[in-house]
Design an enzyme around this catalytic site. Structure first.
Site, PDB file in Angstrom:
ATOM      1  N   THR A   1     -59.520 -26.593 -35.901  1.00  0.00           N
ATOM      2  CA  THR A   1     -58.408 -25.735 -35.489  1.00  0.00           C
ATOM      3  C   THR A   1     -57.136 -26.549 -35.695  1.00  0.00           C
TER       4      THR A   1
ATOM      5  N   THR B   1     -62.973 -31.007 -17.213  1.00  0.00           N
ATOM      6  CA  THR B   1     -61.632 -31.407 -16.769  1.00  0.00           C
ATOM      7  C   THR B   1     -61.461 -31.315 -15.255  1.00  0.00           C
ATOM      8  N   ASP B   2     -60.483 -32.055 -14.742  1.00  0.00           N
ATOM      9  CA  ASP B   2     -60.157 -31.953 -13.308  1.00  0.00           C
ATOM     10  C   ASP B   2     -59.501 -30.609 -12.980  1.00  0.00           C
ATOM     11  N   GLU B   3     -58.992 -29.913 -14.018  1.00  0.00           N
ATOM     12  CA  GLU B   3     -58.236 -28.688 -13.750  1.00  0.00           C
ATOM     13  C   GLU B   3     -59.093 -27.575 -13.157  1.00  0.00           C
TER      14      GLU B   3
ATOM     15  N   PRO C   1     -38.283 -32.144 -22.955  1.00  0.00           N
ATOM     16  CA  PRO C   1     -38.336 -30.979 -22.065  1.00  0.00           C
ATOM     17  C   PRO C   1     -39.258 -31.200 -20.868  1.00  0.00           C
TER      18      PRO C   1
ATOM     19  N   LYS D   1     -62.690 -23.289 -18.799  1.00  0.00           N
ATOM     20  CA  LYS D   1     -63.477 -24.521 -18.647  1.00  0.00           C
ATOM     21  C   LYS D   1     -64.397 -24.406 -17.431  1.00  0.00           C
TER      22      LYS D   1
ATOM     23  N   ASN E   1     -55.833 -37.470 -20.075  1.00  0.00           N
ATOM     24  CA  ASN E   1     -55.964 -38.610 -20.989  1.00  0.00           C
ATOM     25  C   ASN E   1     -54.665 -38.821 -21.766  1.00  0.00           C
TER      26      ASN E   1
ATOM     27  N   ARG F   1     -43.634 -24.048 -16.340  1.00  0.00           N
ATOM     28  CA  ARG F   1     -44.856 -23.384 -16.828  1.00  0.00           C
ATOM     29  C   ARG F   1     -45.296 -22.353 -15.787  1.00  0.00           C
ATOM     30  N   PRO F   2     -45.607 -21.125 -16.197  1.00  0.00           N
ATOM     31  CA  PRO F   2     -46.087 -20.145 -15.198  1.00  0.00           C
ATOM     32  C   PRO F   2     -47.365 -20.640 -14.519  1.00  0.00           C
TER      33      PRO F   2
ATOM     34  N   TYR G   1     -56.831 -21.528 -19.366  1.00  0.00           N
ATOM     35  CA  TYR G   1     -57.582 -22.698 -19.854  1.00  0.00           C
ATOM     36  C   TYR G   1     -58.574 -23.180 -18.803  1.00  0.00           C
TER      37      TYR G   1
ATOM     38  N   ASP H   1     -68.210 -23.951 -36.500  1.00  0.00           N
ATOM     39  CA  ASP H   1     -67.896 -23.431 -35.164  1.00  0.00           C
ATOM     40  C   ASP H   1     -69.103 -23.620 -34.244  1.00  0.00           C
TER      41      ASP H   1
ATOM     42  N   ARG I   1     -49.850 -35.876 -12.133  1.00  0.00           N
ATOM     43  CA  ARG I   1     -51.090 -35.958 -12.903  1.00  0.00           C
ATOM     44  C   ARG I   1     -51.657 -37.363 -12.727  1.00  0.00           C
TER      45      ARG I   1
HETATM   46  P1  NAD Z   1     -58.241 -31.285 -28.591  1.00  0.00           P
HETATM   47  O1  NAD Z   1     -57.632 -29.939 -28.497  1.00  0.00           O
HETATM   48  O2  NAD Z   1     -57.413 -32.420 -29.070  1.00  0.00           O
HETATM   49  O3  NAD Z   1     -59.515 -31.224 -29.566  1.00  0.00           O
HETATM   50  C1  NAD Z   1     -60.441 -30.180 -29.533  1.00  0.00           C
HETATM   51  C2  NAD Z   1     -61.283 -30.262 -30.801  1.00  0.00           C
HETATM   52  O4  NAD Z   1     -62.262 -29.210 -30.727  1.00  0.00           O
HETATM   53  C3  NAD Z   1     -60.483 -30.056 -32.082  1.00  0.00           C
HETATM   54  O5  NAD Z   1     -60.868 -31.003 -33.058  1.00  0.00           O
HETATM   55  C4  NAD Z   1     -60.854 -28.653 -32.524  1.00  0.00           C
HETATM   56  O6  NAD Z   1     -60.791 -28.464 -33.929  1.00  0.00           O
HETATM   57  C5  NAD Z   1     -62.283 -28.536 -31.994  1.00  0.00           C
HETATM   58  N1  NAD Z   1     -62.701 -27.147 -31.763  1.00  0.00           N
HETATM   59  C6  NAD Z   1     -61.997 -26.179 -31.124  1.00  0.00           C
HETATM   60  N2  NAD Z   1     -62.702 -25.034 -31.133  1.00  0.00           N
HETATM   61  C7  NAD Z   1     -63.878 -25.295 -31.764  1.00  0.00           C
HETATM   62  C8  NAD Z   1     -65.041 -24.530 -32.062  1.00  0.00           C
HETATM   63  N3  NAD Z   1     -65.122 -23.224 -31.721  1.00  0.00           N
HETATM   64  N4  NAD Z   1     -66.058 -25.128 -32.707  1.00  0.00           N
HETATM   65  C9  NAD Z   1     -65.996 -26.429 -33.083  1.00  0.00           C
HETATM   66  N5  NAD Z   1     -64.913 -27.193 -32.835  1.00  0.00           N
HETATM   67  C10 NAD Z   1     -63.885 -26.635 -32.171  1.00  0.00           C
HETATM   68  O7  NAD Z   1     -58.868 -31.559 -27.157  1.00  0.00           O
HETATM   69  P2  NAD Z   1     -59.037 -32.940 -26.382  1.00  0.00           P
HETATM   70  O8  NAD Z   1     -57.834 -33.219 -25.624  1.00  0.00           O
HETATM   71  O9  NAD Z   1     -59.591 -33.937 -27.311  1.00  0.00           O
HETATM   72  O10 NAD Z   1     -60.170 -32.505 -25.331  1.00  0.00           O
HETATM   73  C11 NAD Z   1     -61.548 -32.640 -25.645  1.00  0.00           C
HETATM   74  C12 NAD Z   1     -62.368 -32.148 -24.476  1.00  0.00           C
HETATM   75  O11 NAD Z   1     -62.055 -32.902 -23.311  1.00  0.00           O
HETATM   76  C13 NAD Z   1     -62.102 -30.698 -24.114  1.00  0.00           C
HETATM   77  O12 NAD Z   1     -63.325 -30.099 -23.751  1.00  0.00           O
HETATM   78  C14 NAD Z   1     -61.160 -30.783 -22.927  1.00  0.00           C
HETATM   79  O13 NAD Z   1     -61.317 -29.653 -22.085  1.00  0.00           O
HETATM   80  C15 NAD Z   1     -61.651 -32.039 -22.259  1.00  0.00           C
HETATM   81  N6  NAD Z   1     -60.656 -32.796 -21.482  1.00  0.00           N
HETATM   82  C16 NAD Z   1     -59.453 -33.118 -22.031  1.00  0.00           C
HETATM   83  C17 NAD Z   1     -58.557 -33.894 -21.299  1.00  0.00           C
HETATM   84  C18 NAD Z   1     -57.215 -34.312 -21.861  1.00  0.00           C
HETATM   85  O14 NAD Z   1     -56.405 -34.880 -21.129  1.00  0.00           O
HETATM   86  N7  NAD Z   1     -56.949 -34.106 -23.137  1.00  0.00           N
HETATM   87  C19 NAD Z   1     -58.881 -34.294 -19.993  1.00  0.00           C
HETATM   88  C20 NAD Z   1     -60.119 -33.926 -19.465  1.00  0.00           C
HETATM   89  C21 NAD Z   1     -61.001 -33.176 -20.220  1.00  0.00           C
HETATM   90  O1  DAU Z   2     -55.949 -32.681 -16.336  1.00  0.00           O
HETATM   91  C1  DAU Z   2     -56.707 -32.684 -17.528  1.00  0.00           C
HETATM   92  C2  DAU Z   2     -56.043 -31.789 -18.529  1.00  0.00           C
HETATM   93  O2  DAU Z   2     -54.891 -32.485 -18.998  1.00  0.00           O
HETATM   94  C3  DAU Z   2     -56.939 -31.410 -19.696  1.00  0.00           C
HETATM   95  O3  DAU Z   2     -58.025 -30.674 -19.217  1.00  0.00           O
HETATM   96  C4  DAU Z   2     -56.157 -30.599 -20.733  1.00  0.00           C
HETATM   97  O4  DAU Z   2     -56.971 -30.339 -21.853  1.00  0.00           O
HETATM   98  C5  DAU Z   2     -54.966 -31.418 -21.148  1.00  0.00           C
HETATM   99  O5  DAU Z   2     -54.182 -30.669 -22.059  1.00  0.00           O
HETATM  100  C6  DAU Z   2     -54.119 -31.820 -19.946  1.00  0.00           C
HETATM  101  O6  DAU Z   2     -53.502 -30.638 -19.344  1.00  0.00           O
HETATM  102  P1  DAU Z   2     -52.025 -30.690 -18.741  1.00  0.00           P
HETATM  103  O7  DAU Z   2     -51.493 -29.314 -18.666  1.00  0.00           O
HETATM  104  O8  DAU Z   2     -51.976 -31.513 -17.503  1.00  0.00           O
HETATM  105  O9  DAU Z   2     -51.328 -31.546 -19.912  1.00  0.00           O
HETATM  106  P2  DAU Z   2     -49.911 -31.404 -20.638  1.00  0.00           P
HETATM  107  O10 DAU Z   2     -49.745 -32.649 -21.452  1.00  0.00           O
HETATM  108  O11 DAU Z   2     -49.757 -30.100 -21.325  1.00  0.00           O
HETATM  109  O12 DAU Z   2     -48.908 -31.458 -19.430  1.00  0.00           O
HETATM  110  C7  DAU Z   2     -48.880 -32.558 -18.539  1.00  0.00           C
HETATM  111  C8  DAU Z   2     -47.824 -32.260 -17.493  1.00  0.00           C
HETATM  112  O13 DAU Z   2     -46.539 -32.316 -18.116  1.00  0.00           O
HETATM  113  C9  DAU Z   2     -47.953 -30.874 -16.894  1.00  0.00           C
HETATM  114  O14 DAU Z   2     -47.599 -30.945 -15.519  1.00  0.00           O
HETATM  115  C10 DAU Z   2     -46.926 -30.045 -17.656  1.00  0.00           C
HETATM  116  C11 DAU Z   2     -45.847 -31.059 -17.980  1.00  0.00           C
HETATM  117  N1  DAU Z   2     -45.123 -30.847 -19.244  1.00  0.00           N
HETATM  118  C12 DAU Z   2     -45.841 -30.655 -20.380  1.00  0.00           C
HETATM  119  C13 DAU Z   2     -45.193 -30.435 -21.580  1.00  0.00           C
HETATM  120  C14 DAU Z   2     -46.006 -30.207 -22.844  1.00  0.00           C
HETATM  121  C15 DAU Z   2     -43.731 -30.858 -19.258  1.00  0.00           C
HETATM  122  O15 DAU Z   2     -43.073 -31.067 -18.216  1.00  0.00           O
HETATM  123  N2  DAU Z   2     -43.101 -30.651 -20.454  1.00  0.00           N
HETATM  124  C16 DAU Z   2     -43.763 -30.415 -21.615  1.00  0.00           C
HETATM  125  O16 DAU Z   2     -43.135 -30.193 -22.665  1.00  0.00           O
END
Ligand code: NAD
Ligand code: DAU
Length: 368
Positions: A35, A133-135, A214, A163, A189, A302-303, A159, A58, A223
């Site tokens: 994606t 995720t913790d969310e 922003p 999850k 992360n 964010r809503p 989201y 997929d 977080r």
């Molecule tokens: P990301 O969006 O960077 O990557 C997701 C990957 O999944 C992409 O490579 C995408 O192409 C692939 N993908 C999406 N839909 C797919 C499908 N239908 N089939 C096969 N591949 C598909 O996400 P991330 O941040 O690397 O997160 C990875 C996992 O960890 C997720 O499950 C997310 O919920 C979880 N997670 C993320 C965080 C965070 O802070 N990023 C924290 C806790 C948990």
């Molecule tokens: O908590 C784990 C989650 O962390 C994962 O499950 C999600 O996949 C990952 O995307 C992340 O979600 P968040 O919504 O916490 O991450 P994001 O980086 O989008 O936002 C982090 C915080 O920063 C959140 O409180 C929203 C705020 N933010 C984000 C953006 C993109 C801003 O203030 N400005 C911005 O432009």
């Protein structure tokens, strides 16, 4: 032996695959739909490496998953693939339901059929590790204790609801069919290969370009940040020794407000890549930037924005002796340096679909 990773071209998945093949010789089958968030360039260092078998597809394609399982006979499936960006889920939840819910369901069904037919010893050793995720736990008040594994599920965004649904499916496939699953729930992360629509990489690349930083609402949302390499280490440890049917919370004991995170990034950039030396100008006024903090801009919230997340990670520390190796300071410094060292990666990611998204989310100004 082989493992099958889903979503291994994304942020965490590609870090996991790279670390895995640095530390092990066990091959990886990497199934990713590519994606907008999936980037094969993250895996460029594995070109020609016979231990890495990339499959563009997929998780919801049951025939494909069944074929991959039959062909490669993995001892474990590590399920990272998901739609992961909260803001995108607010604009368009459909993909989140398709991949995170329906996709996980189809993956579970294919894996169940494969696992059921395995010989007893392989069946006993098999693991399905679900990365969550913790969310899913909702939002904490300022004085609430961090989320424990027993905290009730209260997801608030499309989201996190998707999850949470996937976590429930995984649990049910264990409870009903005996599939040997383990779920990990991790906090936010950050690190290399993080797509610059998420807070930390967005702030780094915007600052270097003189664009607004922003901050949603009052910036006081909290977080719990964890360096991606520490998350990957936790997942390896859970795969190795986690108890079947259990969930493990993973976190960095690193609670920060968003504003604090953004200011820390600005200070790091002031030290590592001073704006005057780079000739950075504010895209809005054209004026030279002295300190990156000048670019901080409060924007509409964010809503349904969750106020605070924090993880109680004592179970994985106690049972599996896992602890984060990076502090927030060391991890963030490494991350900022990685983005400074990889301008080409940033530039390529910022083309096409990414730009369209940024325009929709932040308006024309952000693209100036
Ligand atoms: P990301 O969006 O960077 O990557 C997701 C990957 O999944 C992409 O490579 C995408 O192409 C692939 N993908 C999406 N839909 C797919 C499908 N239908 N089939 C096969 N591949 C598909 O996400 P991330 O941040 O690397 O997160 C990875 C996992 O960890 C997720 O499950 C997310 O919920 C979880 N997670 C993320 C965080 C965070 O802070 N990023 C924290 C806790 C948990
Ligand atoms: O908590 C784990 C989650 O962390 C994962 O499950 C999600 O996949 C990952 O995307 C992340 O979600 P968040 O919504 O916490 O991450 P994001 O980086 O989008 O936002 C982090 C915080 O920063 C959140 O409180 C929203 C705020 N933010 C984000 C953006 C993109 C801003 O203030 N400005 C911005 O432009």
């Amino acid at each position: 032996m082989t493992i099958l990773v889903t979503g291994g071209a994304g942020f965490i998945g590609s870090n996991f695959v790279l670390d895995w093949l640095r530390l092990h010789d066990e091959p990886v089958v990497n199934l990713d739909k590519l994606t907008y968030a999936g980037n094969r360039e993250n895996l460029a260092s594995l070109e020609g490496d016979a231990r890495h078998h990339f499959v563009h597809g997929d998780i919801g394609d049951r025939a494909l998953v069944e074929r991959l399982l039959a062909e490669h006979r993995p001892r474990a499936v590590l399920h990272f693939a998901a739609e992961s960006h909260v803001d995108r889920s607010i604009h368009g939840p459909e993909d989140f339901i398709q991949t995170n819910v329906v996709g996980t369901f189809r993956l579970l069904e294919a894996v169940r059929a494969y696992w059921t037919a395995l010989p007893a010893a392989e069946q006993a050793a098999f693991r399905f590790l679900h990365v969550s995720t913790d969310e899913v736990f909702g939002s904490l008040g300022p004085h609430d204790p961090p989320f424990a594994e027993t905290h009730r599920y209260e997801p608030n965004s499309p989201y996190s609801a998707s999850k949470a649904a996937s976590d429930h499916l995984v649990h049910a496939w264990h409870h009903t069919y005996g599939l040997p699953v383990i779920t990990t729930n991790c906090s936010n992360n950050y690190g290399p290969y993080h797509f610059p629509e998420k807070l930390i990489p967005l702030m780094i690349v915007n600052a270097l370009a003189g664009k607004p930083l922003p901050v949603y609402g009052d910036g006081q949302q909290v977080r719990d940040w964890l360096y991606v390499g520490d998350h990957c280490a936790a997942i390896r440890r859970v795969l190795q020794a986690g108890r079947v049917g259990e969930t493990y919370n993973i976190g960095g004991h690193n609670e920060r407000t968003n504003l604090d995170v953004v200011r820390t990034i600005c200070r790091l950039l002031d030290a590592l890549a001073p704006a005057p030396a780079r000739g950075v100008c504010d895209v809005r006024s054209g004026a030279p930037v002295q300190r990156y903090e000048q670019l901080i801009t409060f924007v509409t919230d964010r809503p349904g924005h969750d106020r605070r997340y924090a993880m109680d990670a004592r179970k994985i520390e106690r049972e599996l002796d896992w602890r984060p190796a990076e502090t927030f300071d060391s991890g963030l410094r490494k991350t900022v340096q990685w983005y400074l060292d990889h301008p080409d990666w940033v530039q390529r990611v910022q083309s096409g679909a990414y730009r369209a998204w940024v325009q929709r989310q932040y308006g024309q100004e952000a693209l100036a």
